[in-house]
Design an enzyme around this catalytic site. Structure first.
Site, PDB file in Angstrom:
ATOM      1  N   GLY A  79       1.102  -1.718  -0.690  1.00 15.89           N
ATOM      2  CA  GLY A  79       0.102  -0.193  -0.366  1.00 15.89           C
ATOM      3  C   GLY A  79       0.493   1.496   0.088  1.00 15.89           C
ATOM      4  N   HIS A 139       0.405   0.678 -13.527  1.00 13.84           N
ATOM      5  CA  HIS A 139       0.898  -0.813 -13.768  1.00 13.84           C
ATOM      6  C   HIS A 139       2.781  -0.163 -13.457  1.00 13.84           C
ATOM      7  CE1 HIS A 139       1.952  -4.448 -15.988  1.00 13.84           C
ATOM      8  NE2 HIS A 139       2.111  -3.244 -16.489  1.00 13.84           N
TER       9      HIS A 139
HETATM   10  C1  GRF Z   1       2.992  -1.147  -8.005  1.00 14.86           C
HETATM   11  O1  GRF Z   1       4.185  -1.234  -7.998  1.00 14.86           O
HETATM   12  C2  GRF Z   1       2.159  -0.771  -9.048  1.00 14.86           C
HETATM   13  O2  GRF Z   1       2.651  -0.857  -9.620  1.00 14.86           O
HETATM   14  C3  GRF Z   1       1.734  -2.411  -8.788  1.00 14.86           C
HETATM   15  O3  GRF Z   1       1.569  -3.230  -7.949  1.00 14.86           O
HETATM   16  C4  GRF Z   1       2.705  -2.646  -6.984  1.00 14.86           C
HETATM   17  C5  GRF Z   1       1.596  -1.984  -5.859  1.00 14.86           C
HETATM   18  O4  GRF Z   1       2.787  -1.395  -4.446  1.00 14.86           O
HETATM   19  N1  GRF Z   1       0.281  -2.799  -9.683  1.00 14.86           N
HETATM   20  P1  GRF Z   1       2.092  -1.095  -3.147  1.00 14.86           P
HETATM   21  O5  GRF Z   1       1.519  -1.988  -2.556  1.00 14.86           O
HETATM   22  O6  GRF Z   1       1.122  -0.015  -3.599  1.00 14.86           O
HETATM   23  O7  GRF Z   1       3.500  -0.622  -2.771  1.00 14.86           O
END
Ligand code: GRF
Length: 201
Positions: free
Chosen positions: A14, A111
Site C-alpha cells: 500500500g 501499472h
Molecule cells: C506497484 O508497483 C503497482 O504498479 C503495481 O503493484 C505495486 C503496488 O505497490 N500494480 P504498493 O502496494 O502500492 O506499494
C-alpha cells in the site's frame, strides 16, 4: 468544489495508498479516501489505513469458492462507500468483465511499465530483457483487457547499465508515488474530462 471521493483497493504494502494519503494531507490532491479494501487480511496497507483513521474492509478471495462470488462481495464492499472513483493500487487479482463494466470509466489502475509495453507481470525483467533504454509507470482506466485501457498519465525513467529488476522496482515505485496523486488531481480539477462521473478518455 467537493473533494473527489475515492475507494482504494489494495493487496499488499500500500505504498501508493500512502502516497495518495500524503498528497491529500499536504493539499496536493483535492480528494478524500472514503474506504480502503484489501483482498488480503495481512496487507500492510490496512495498517496504513487504520493509522490514518480511514475505514477499511477485507474481502478475502480465499473465502470464496468461485470468482464471481468474491467479486460480488468486492463490489458490494466498494459500493457501500459510494465512491466517485475506484483506485486500484497494487490490487493483484484480475477482474471479470462484469466488475469492470460495473465501474466503467470510474476505475483506475497503476501499472509498473510504459504501457502498451510490458503488460502483465515481471515488467522490470521484461524491460531489461528487451534492451529498453526507458521504463516507467502508467495510470490507466481499467477496461476488460488487462493493462490496455486508456492511458491517463505516465512517468518515465532512463534505464542505467547497472539496473537490475530490483533497482528498477525501487525507482519505479518512487515515480508511481508522484504519478498516481498527480493524475487523480487532474481528474479532481476537471482537467481529465468526465461525463456523469465517467472518464471519457
Ligand atoms: C506497484 O508497483 C503497482 O504498479 C503495481 O503493484 C505495486 C503496488 O505497490 N500494480 P504498493 O502496494 O502500492 O506499494
Amino acid at each position: 468544489m467537493t473533494p473527489l471521493s475515492l475507494v482504494v483497493v489494495i493487496s499488499g504494502s500500500g505504498s501508493n495508498l500512502q502516497a495518495i494519503i500524503d498528497a491529500i494531507d499536504t493539499g496536493r490532491l483535492h480528494a478524500r479516501i472514503v474506504g480502503v479494501i484489501s483482498n488480503r487480511p495481512d496487507a500492510y496497507g490496512l495498517i496504513r489505513a487504520t493509522h490514518h483513521g480511514l475505514p477499511s474492509q477485507v474481502v478475502d478471495h480465499t473465502h470464496f469458492s468461485q470468482r464471481h462470488q468474491f467479486e460480488s462481495a468486492l463490489r458490494q464492499a466498494i459500493d457501500h462507500y459510494q465512491p466517485e472513483l475506484v483506485v486500484l493500487a497494487g490490487f493483484m487479482r484480475k477482474l471479470s468483465p462484469e466488475t469492470v463494466q460495473h465501474y466503467a470509466g470510474r476505475m483506475l489502475n497503476i501499472h509498473p511499465s510504459l504501457l502498451p509495453r510490458h503488460p502483465g507481470l515481471h515488467t522490470h525483467a521484461k524491460a531489461l530483457a528487451a534492451g529498453d533504454t526507458q521504463h516507467g509507470a502508467t495510470v490507466h482506466v481499467v477496461t476488460e483487457v488487462v493493462d490496455a485501457g486508456p492511458i491517463l498519465g505516465q512517468a518515465v525513467l532512463q534505464i542505467d547499465a547497472s539496473d537490475t529488476p530490483d533497482t528498477l522496482a525501487t525507482r519505479i515505485h518512487a515515480l508511481e508515488h508522484s504519478l498516481y496523486p498527480a493524475v487523480l488531481q487532474q481528474i479532481a480539477l476537471g482537467h481529465i474530462p468526465r461525463i456523469n462521473g465517467c472518464i471519457v478518455a
